[in-house]
Design a protein around this motif. Sequence first.
Motif, mmCIF file in Angstrom:
data_model
loop_
_atom_site.group_PDB
_atom_site.id
_atom_site.type_symbol
_atom_site.label_atom_id
_atom_site.label_comp_id
_atom_site.label_asym_id
_atom_site.label_seq_id
_atom_site.Cartn_x
_atom_site.Cartn_y
_atom_site.Cartn_z
ATOM 1 N N CYS A 188 -9.571 15.959 -9.051
ATOM 2 C CA CYS A 188 -8.130 15.938 -8.766
ATOM 3 C C CYS A 188 -7.436 15.015 -9.768
ATOM 4 C CB CYS A 188 -7.844 15.485 -7.331
ATOM 5 S SG CYS A 188 -6.067 15.407 -6.953
ATOM 6 N N GLY A 189 -7.833 13.753 -9.783
ATOM 7 C CA GLY A 189 -7.315 12.817 -10.772
ATOM 8 C C GLY A 189 -5.886 12.359 -10.572
ATOM 9 N N LYS A 190 -5.224 12.765 -9.509
ATOM 10 C CA LYS A 190 -3.842 12.358 -9.283
ATOM 11 C C LYS A 190 -3.802 10.870 -8.965
ATOM 12 C CE LYS A 190 0.302 14.223 -7.283
ATOM 13 N NZ LYS A 190 0.924 15.215 -6.471
ATOM 14 N N ARG A 191 -2.758 10.194 -9.451
ATOM 15 C CA ARG A 191 -2.608 8.753 -9.255
ATOM 16 C C ARG A 191 -1.261 8.460 -8.613
ATOM 17 N NH1 ARG A 191 -6.593 6.036 -12.201
ATOM 18 N NH2 ARG A 191 -5.484 4.094 -11.892
ATOM 19 N N PHE A 192 -1.211 7.316 -7.906
ATOM 20 C CA PHE A 192 -0.018 6.966 -7.160
ATOM 21 C C PHE A 192 0.348 5.501 -7.378
ATOM 22 C CE2 PHE A 192 -2.105 10.447 -5.137
ATOM 23 C CZ PHE A 192 -1.068 11.326 -4.856
ATOM 24 N N ARG A 193 1.645 5.257 -7.357
ATOM 25 C CA ARG A 193 2.171 3.903 -7.525
ATOM 26 C C ARG A 193 2.072 3.110 -6.228
ATOM 27 N NH1 ARG A 193 7.324 1.757 -6.872
ATOM 28 N NH2 ARG A 193 8.162 3.776 -6.353
ATOM 29 N N MET A 194 2.185 3.807 -5.080
ATOM 30 C CA MET A 194 2.173 3.133 -3.785
ATOM 31 C C MET A 194 1.058 3.684 -2.899
ATOM 32 S SD MET A 194 6.236 2.680 -2.987
ATOM 33 C CE MET A 194 6.547 4.408 -2.860
ATOM 34 N N ASN A 195 0.665 2.888 -1.907
ATOM 35 C CA ASN A 195 -0.454 3.216 -1.051
ATOM 36 C C ASN A 195 -0.162 4.378 -0.091
ATOM 37 O OD1 ASN A 195 -3.039 2.871 0.001
ATOM 38 N ND2 ASN A 195 -2.302 1.494 1.581
ATOM 39 N N MET A 196 1.027 4.419 0.514
ATOM 40 C CA MET A 196 1.311 5.438 1.526
ATOM 41 C C MET A 196 1.284 6.867 0.955
ATOM 42 S SD MET A 196 1.539 6.180 4.573
ATOM 43 C CE MET A 196 2.007 4.904 5.673
ATOM 44 N N PRO A 197 1.912 7.151 -0.172
ATOM 45 C CA PRO A 197 1.778 8.503 -0.734
ATOM 46 C C PRO A 197 0.330 8.859 -1.070
ATOM 47 C CG PRO A 197 3.591 7.357 -1.781
ATOM 48 C CD PRO A 197 2.880 6.350 -0.927
ATOM 49 N N PHE A 198 -0.446 7.863 -1.498
ATOM 50 C CA PHE A 198 -1.866 8.090 -1.770
ATOM 51 C C PHE A 198 -2.593 8.501 -0.491
ATOM 52 C CE2 PHE A 198 -6.032 5.896 -1.443
ATOM 53 C CZ PHE A 198 -6.769 6.755 -2.237
ATOM 54 N N LYS A 199 -2.346 7.773 0.616
ATOM 55 C CA LYS A 199 -3.006 8.091 1.883
ATOM 56 C C LYS A 199 -2.626 9.492 2.364
ATOM 57 C CE LYS A 199 -3.642 3.469 3.767
ATOM 58 N NZ LYS A 199 -3.277 2.528 4.847
ATOM 59 N N GLU A 200 -1.337 9.844 2.242
ATOM 60 C CA GLU A 200 -0.900 11.178 2.670
ATOM 61 C C GLU A 200 -1.512 12.266 1.785
ATOM 62 O OE1 GLU A 200 3.361 10.937 2.959
ATOM 63 O OE2 GLU A 200 3.229 10.001 4.941
ATOM 64 N N HIS A 201 -1.674 11.991 0.509
ATOM 65 C CA HIS A 201 -2.319 12.928 -0.396
ATOM 66 C C HIS A 201 -3.772 13.149 0.024
ATOM 67 C CE1 HIS A 201 -3.406 14.907 -4.183
ATOM 68 N NE2 HIS A 201 -4.460 14.108 -4.214
ATOM 69 N N MET A 202 -4.472 12.072 0.354
ATOM 70 C CA MET A 202 -5.855 12.186 0.804
ATOM 71 C C MET A 202 -5.933 12.940 2.132
ATOM 72 S SD MET A 202 -7.608 11.056 -1.642
ATOM 73 C CE MET A 202 -9.178 11.276 -0.840
ATOM 74 N N ASN A 203 -4.925 12.788 2.984
ATOM 75 C CA ASN A 203 -4.868 13.552 4.234
ATOM 76 C C ASN A 203 -4.895 15.053 3.940
ATOM 77 O OD1 ASN A 203 -4.715 11.249 5.789
ATOM 78 N ND2 ASN A 203 -2.507 11.386 6.122
ATOM 79 N N ARG A 204 -4.180 15.474 2.907
ATOM 80 C CA ARG A 204 -4.144 16.903 2.560
ATOM 81 C C ARG A 204 -5.525 17.396 2.137
ATOM 82 N NH1 ARG A 204 0.720 15.048 0.184
ATOM 83 N NH2 ARG A 204 2.502 15.773 1.387
#
Length: 113
Positions: A63-79
């Motif tokens: 996937c390799g997607k990166r995030f600036r903040m923790n919450m969008p990262f967690k929601e991405h992992m939820n998907r």
Amino acid sequence: MDFLYDYLKRKHQTRVHNRKPPVHKKYEYVCDWPGCEWTGGQLNRHKRLHTGDKPYQCLWPECGKRFRMNMPFKEHMNRHNNFKPYACHWPGCQYMSASNSNRNRHVRNIHKM
């Protein structure tokens, strides 16, 4: 015990002597980036806007997607994990989502709130 004593003392001074309780000042940080006038509470997170730093990297293979903040990262992992913790609270509705924003959009569009 000291906390209780201080609390009762402040309460007495306010009630009996009409003294106003002290105002607790909220600490705000100032961004030192040239031309930026931002002030707020989470300076390191704000500075990532300027530096482009994205410390949260997706753990899913390829996937390799990166995030600036923790919450969008967690929601991405939820998907990726098909985990949907955000449920619609409308009576009888079974909608669930991996992100809070999708759930809110569902409520606005479907239930017209």
